[in-house]
Design a protein around this motif. Structure first.
Motif, PDB file in Angstrom:
ATOM      1  N   THR A 133      30.884  26.952  34.518  1.00  7.96           N
ATOM      2  CA  THR A 133      30.196  28.219  34.245  1.00  7.96           C
ATOM      3  C   THR A 133      29.487  28.731  35.498  1.00  7.96           C
ATOM      4  OG1 THR A 133      29.866  27.602  31.933  1.00  7.96           O
ATOM      5  CG2 THR A 133      28.466  29.350  32.807  1.00  7.96           C
ATOM      6  N   TRP A 191      35.498  38.201  45.154  1.00 11.50           N
ATOM      7  CA  TRP A 191      35.679  37.011  44.308  1.00 11.50           C
ATOM      8  C   TRP A 191      36.847  36.168  44.810  1.00 11.50           C
ATOM      9  CZ3 TRP A 191      40.451  36.516  42.157  1.00 11.50           C
ATOM     10  CH2 TRP A 191      41.208  37.661  41.923  1.00 11.50           C
ATOM     11  N   TYR A 206      32.088  30.032  37.979  1.00 15.67           N
ATOM     12  CA  TYR A 206      32.645  31.314  37.535  1.00 15.67           C
ATOM     13  C   TYR A 206      31.650  32.450  37.810  1.00 15.67           C
ATOM     14  CZ  TYR A 206      34.466  34.986  34.523  1.00 15.67           C
ATOM     15  OH  TYR A 206      34.939  36.185  34.045  1.00 15.67           O
TER      16      TYR A 206
END
Length: 714
Positions: A25, A289, A28
């Motif tokens: 998590t 990203w 991400y």
């Protein structure tokens, strides 16, 4: 015993999933905090077939790793063990939930499955032994910079090797006991499990139950610990590599530089605001990203480092370390990046220092030292060799863009080149009228475009700045023009209307100057109605073919070696006079790695009678740079050994009469290094560097026996 085993197993799984889930998590959220990059997703939608091919060849087929034969095979077996032994864990899960005598109907009684499982586990062990030998042999403590593991986190690598070993031995222990207690349905097909199981024959039923339960928990426990280690280490590439391959750029070769983007949209320089828009990468938050994905995917294998010409000549640039230093900085700053404004205000100065909040991205005390940034030649060896398709050059160029356009911080000598490009349209600052002087030395007329391309003219010959203005490169220009004339190919040139393509400015990081020159050239070409272009300079070729489409210039572009090889093959050019020489060919980076043109220059030489070719040990996709790319042609090389000298040393090992190439930059760089070798007595006076087109015209015109001209110094 069943209930105790079940409770311990399920509790371990729950704790592991919680720890791993928390880490995933975090990763991400950090990746998604990066700048948008919509093109990455769009290309997958446009080309799903390309993604399937990438997964099959790069991930499952291990194409790049298998080029490194021994290490590649070892990794291939270990990776496929990861896939295939997942079936053993499926079986272990069934046993954990339903008891020691439970198995999957039909499948788990089919002998070939057991055979494959045991075989891949044995091959995995062989791979681990190979990795151990490689790491001991290439230890940075033993061989320093020559080790591709220099700078890598070697402790983590040893831990992973140990954990994989634990997976294999616990598997054989668990299955061996299961065989001895008649719970392994594969029978003798699981030959290694049977061999281990023979060690446990003759024990009591209760002992078997205890040992089998322990083996089961050990086997599952190792996997759970492994999972937590993986998501917190460089071996996260196990899960991220397929994603990185999926979202990589997809030209055939490295291709062009991506256009500058801000907030996921192309940057409009006329309306851009340095305070609002992203000009390259000035801080870690400016990376997309995909940039974060690159950082997290790095395996620290060092293959990029081992091939980097800067690293191999004593310079501070290691493509691997650039990615690792960016990754470590991103992880350190992550709590600040992900915090709310209120949380950021509450951080103490000590916390901010630990999070590297105020640390420069590029600087003397920054994450990346300027000498690292400016050592890059953009040769592409790092990207070509990376097994997980990390795009080192894109990140280096983006950091250069910020340094040049926002900080005005770059090597001073490059400033002269930029000024010349802006004022004169070429890096040397010469008059535009000098672009036609080479034509005067020919004995036939060359069409110069006034406004429109003549209807019967097939190609625009893009001469380029070096080809028109640099004495050594002009020989290539004249040779190509003569060859096209002999072959009956109608061509024309722009002459003074031609300006630099902007490649040196873009590779330096000055995107504004590239845009200015590019738009000027595109307007000229489009107004002239140009459709097909032949270029002698790989840098011009790459820019015209792969980068001008970003600014409205769409043309069919070929390199002169491609066109000449076609003309020879079709019989329009026939080399007849033997050239009895030993010739070694140097692959230009922007022709080879960037555009996958390896065959045609060699085909041309192969058609010339008498020529004997000898490859340097680094050639084709592992070719070594001449040192001129990435705008380094106009920057002094003050650190370590000169790259062109290193390349000529390699060429001299082949005992050549001639060094051939297909790029004016390479011609100059190799020529300068050869002159130095001649002056020191380390190279024969007759040694010269020529373009392959010069070899071809010598053979066609019968000039093979003509005395060689010494390589002139610039």
């Amino acid at each position: 015993m069943y209930w105790l085993t079940l409770i311990i197993g399920l509790a371990g799984i729950a704790v592991t999933l919680a720890l791993a889930g928390k880490r995933v998590t975090f990763l991400y959220k950090l990746a998604m905090s990066g700048q948008p990059d919509p093109e990455r997703v769009l290309q997958v939608k446009r080309d799903p077939k390309g993604d399937v091919e990438g997964q099959l060849t790069e991930v499952l087929g291990q194409r790049k790793l298998l080029k490194w034969t021994i290490a590649g095979l070892a990794h291939f077996f270990v990776m496929w063990a990861f896939f295939l032994l997942a079936t053993v864990y499926l079986e272990a899960g069934v046993v954990l939930l339903f008891g020691l005598d439970a198995h999957i109907p039909f499948l788990q009684s089919w002998g070939p499955i057991g055979f494959v499982q045991d075989t891949i586990a044995v091959l995995c062990l062989a791979g681990l032994i190979t990795f151990t030998a490689i790491r001991i042999k290439n230890s940075p403590k033993k061989i320093g910079r020559k080790s591709r593991f220099k700078g890598s986190h070697t402790g983590g690598a040893w831990l992973i090797l140990f954990m994989i070993f634990n997976v294999v031995w616990t598997m054989f222990f668990f299955r061996g006991v299961a065989w001895a207690s008649h719970h392994l349905p594969y029978g003798d097909a699981s030959y290694m499990s049977v061999l281990v199981g023979q060690l446990f024959e003759g024990l009591s039923k209760d002992t078997y139950e205890v040992l089998e339960s322990i083996g089961l928990l050990l086997h599952i426990g190792v996997a759970l610990v492994f999972l937590v280690i993986v998501v917190n280490s460089k071996h996260l590439h196990i899960f991220l590599a397929p994603l990185n391959v999926m979202f990589k750029r997809r030209p055939d070769g490295l291709g062009g530089v991506p256009a500058m983007m801000s907030d996921g949209k192309p940057l409009d320089f006329e309306e851009a605001d340095p305070d609002e828009d992203t000009f390259g990468r000035g801080k870690i938050e400016d990376f997309t990203w995909k940039g974060y994905l690159d950082m997290a995917t790095c395996t620290e294998c060092g293959r990029c480092q081992s091939q980097c010409p800067a690293w191999n000549t004593g310079k501070p640039l290691s493509p691997k370390m650039v990615i690792l230093e960016l990754r470590d900085h991103a992880f350190a700053k992550a709590p600040y990046i992900l915090a709310s404004e209120e949380e950021r205000a509450a951080f103490t100065d000590e916390q901010k220092l630990a999070m590297q909040v105020d640390k420069e991205l590029v600087g003397e005390d920054g994450v990346i030292h300027p000498d690292v940034l400016w050592s890059c030649t953009n040769c592409g060896a790092c990207v070509e060799q990376c097994p997980v398709d990390i795009e080192h050059i894109d990140h280096i160029l983006d950091m250069r863009r910020f340094q040049v356009m926002i900080e005005s911080s770059f090597p001073s000598e490059a400033g002269v080149m930029l000024k010349n490009l802006e004022n004169k349209g070429n890096p040397w600052g010469m008059s535009e009228m000098k672009r036609l002087e080479w034509i005067e030395e020919l004995d036939f007329e060359v069409e110069v475009i006034d406004e429109k391309m003549p209807e019967d003219t097939e190609y625009l010959f893009w001469v380029g700045c070096a080809g028109a203005l640099e004495d050594r490169a002009k020989k290539t220009t004249k040779a190509v023009a003569e060859l096209l004339h002999i072959a009956g190919v109608k061509f024309a040139v722009l002459g003074p209307m031609e300006a630099c393509t902007g490649d040196p400015a873009r590779r330096l990081g000055m995107e504004f100057v590239f845009q200015m020159l590019g738009q000027q050239n595109v307007e000229t070409l489009n107004e002239a109605g140009v459709k097909k272009i032949v270029a002698t300079c790989p840098h011009c070729f790459n820019t015209l073919a792969n980068e001008y489409p970003q600014i409205g210039g769409n043309y069919e572009v070929v390199h002169h070696t491609q066109l000449l090889a076609h003309l020879v093959e079709s019989g329009k050019l026939t080399p007849v006079t033997p050239i009895e020489e030993n010739i070694t060919y140097h692959d230009p980076c922007f022709l080879g790695r960037h555009n996958k043109v390896y065959k045609q220059p060699r085909d041309i030489m192969a058609t010339v009678p008498g020529v004997k070719t000898q490859e340097m040990h680094r050639h084709k996709d592992r070719g070594f740079c001449c040192g001129a790319g990435g705008a380094r042609m106009w920057m002094e090389e003050r650190i370590g050994k000169r790259i062109n000298t290193e390349r000529v040393d390699e060429a001299l090992e082949t005992n050549p009469d001639t060094v051939s190439t297909a790029c004016p930059f390479c011609l100059v760089m190799l020529g300068d290094a050869i002159n130095e070798k001649k002056n020191s007595g380390d190279a024969p006076e007759t040694l010269e560097v020529v373009d392959v087109s010069q070899l071809l015209i010598r053979s066609i015109k019968g000039d093979a026996e003509a005395p060689k001209e010494p390589v002139a110094a610039e």
